[in-house]
Write an enzyme that holds these catalytic residues in place. Sequence first.
Site, mmCIF file in Angstrom:
data_model
loop_
_atom_site.group_PDB
_atom_site.id
_atom_site.type_symbol
_atom_site.label_atom_id
_atom_site.label_comp_id
_atom_site.label_asym_id
_atom_site.label_seq_id
_atom_site.Cartn_x
_atom_site.Cartn_y
_atom_site.Cartn_z
ATOM 1 N N LYS A 43 0.809 -1.209 0.000
ATOM 2 C CA LYS A 43 0.000 0.000 0.000
ATOM 3 C C LYS A 43 0.850 1.270 0.000
ATOM 4 O O LYS A 43 0.603 2.186 -0.783
ATOM 5 C CB LYS A 43 -0.877 -0.026 1.247
ATOM 6 C CG LYS A 43 -2.164 0.698 1.161
ATOM 7 C CD LYS A 43 -3.166 0.163 2.196
ATOM 8 C CE LYS A 43 -2.566 -0.177 3.544
ATOM 9 N NZ LYS A 43 -2.471 0.984 4.451
ATOM 10 N N ARG B 4 -9.577 2.828 9.547
ATOM 11 C CA ARG B 4 -9.295 1.426 9.858
ATOM 12 C C ARG B 4 -10.526 0.729 10.421
ATOM 13 O O ARG B 4 -10.560 -0.481 10.531
ATOM 14 C CB ARG B 4 -8.179 1.336 10.919
ATOM 15 C CG ARG B 4 -6.805 1.679 10.408
ATOM 16 C CD ARG B 4 -6.101 0.442 9.868
ATOM 17 N NE ARG B 4 -4.824 0.769 9.272
ATOM 18 C CZ ARG B 4 -3.660 0.812 9.924
ATOM 19 N NH1 ARG B 4 -3.618 0.552 11.221
ATOM 20 N NH2 ARG B 4 -2.560 1.118 9.294
ATOM 21 N N ARG C 244 10.700 -7.168 5.552
ATOM 22 C CA ARG C 244 10.707 -5.722 5.326
ATOM 23 C C ARG C 244 11.734 -5.008 6.222
ATOM 24 O O ARG C 244 11.899 -5.353 7.388
ATOM 25 C CB ARG C 244 9.306 -5.187 5.635
ATOM 26 C CG ARG C 244 9.097 -3.730 5.334
ATOM 27 C CD ARG C 244 7.632 -3.413 5.227
ATOM 28 N NE ARG C 244 6.941 -3.434 6.517
ATOM 29 C CZ ARG C 244 5.662 -3.099 6.659
ATOM 30 N NH1 ARG C 244 4.941 -2.758 5.618
ATOM 31 N NH2 ARG C 244 5.097 -3.144 7.853
ATOM 32 N N ARG D 12 11.600 -2.719 11.499
ATOM 33 C CA ARG D 12 10.798 -1.928 12.430
ATOM 34 C C ARG D 12 10.454 -2.749 13.663
ATOM 35 O O ARG D 12 10.253 -3.959 13.576
ATOM 36 C CB ARG D 12 9.510 -1.477 11.751
ATOM 37 C CG ARG D 12 9.664 -0.166 11.035
ATOM 38 C CD ARG D 12 8.568 0.075 10.032
ATOM 39 N NE ARG D 12 7.239 -0.265 10.544
ATOM 40 C CZ ARG D 12 6.128 -0.103 9.836
ATOM 41 N NH1 ARG D 12 6.196 0.364 8.621
ATOM 42 N NH2 ARG D 12 4.971 -0.425 10.337
ATOM 43 N N ARG E 25 -1.481 -7.867 14.309
ATOM 44 C CA ARG E 25 -2.055 -6.799 13.476
ATOM 45 C C ARG E 25 -3.032 -7.353 12.447
ATOM 46 O O ARG E 25 -4.059 -6.747 12.179
ATOM 47 C CB ARG E 25 -0.948 -6.021 12.753
ATOM 48 C CG ARG E 25 -0.163 -5.094 13.661
ATOM 49 C CD ARG E 25 0.438 -3.935 12.885
ATOM 50 N NE ARG E 25 1.286 -4.342 11.780
ATOM 51 C CZ ARG E 25 2.589 -4.591 11.881
ATOM 52 N NH1 ARG E 25 3.194 -4.492 13.057
ATOM 53 N NH2 ARG E 25 3.292 -4.929 10.823
#
Length: 225
Positions: free
Chosen positions: A17, A93, A132, A164, A175
């Site tokens: 995204k 969200r 990532r 991260r 999540r």
Amino acid sequence: MIPGARLVLLGRQGAGKGTQCVRMARHYVVPHISTGDMLRMAVKEGTDFGRKAKEFMDAGELLPDDVMCGIVRERLAREDTTNRGYILDGFPRTVGQADELASIAREGGQPVDLVVDLEVPEDIVIQRISKRRMCVDCQTNYSVDSPPRYDWTCDNCGGEVLQRDDDTEEAIRHRLEIYSEQTSPLIEWYSERGLLVVVDGLGHPDDVTQRLIRDVDHRTRRIVG
Ligand SMILES: [Zn+2]
């Protein structure tokens, strides 16, 4: 897409995204409003709000609706978005937030034109996110498969490129659970209002960008034009 169109991009984390929003914002010359980037910036700057936000983010939780809505309301009131439209990334969200966005948009006389759901299956995004990496300074995304050119140093700004804190597998699964509980009903909500287009997010990022632009052009012509 006509100038000034207002887009929302939905999709699981890891669906690509962020990357696609940046590309579309460039293509359509509209501001890319990423609530995730706004929050990470506040955390990095260590503001009171940033410290509070970090507690939620570290726990893999969403921030309360009223906090998120306040941030978005303020951002959408700025001149660049009122003049040129926007691509909104990371918000809404929840159905509650979508309701609030609809009322912010109504007050400003600027309804959302189209909501894009970038669809990538859950097992694929888990693979992607665990690979990532991100520049701590400018938030550019990399991955284990496509690292920066030199020793995990950002190609853009020379910053350090790290995983991260919220990209551990446990945090990712948590999540995704929250996503299917809270965000999936949104897709239904927008679909009922005739605002939704689902775009396949699988494949090479260039192909996904082309697919997005084609579908957005097609749908906004019909809705706005
Ligand atoms: Zn950087």
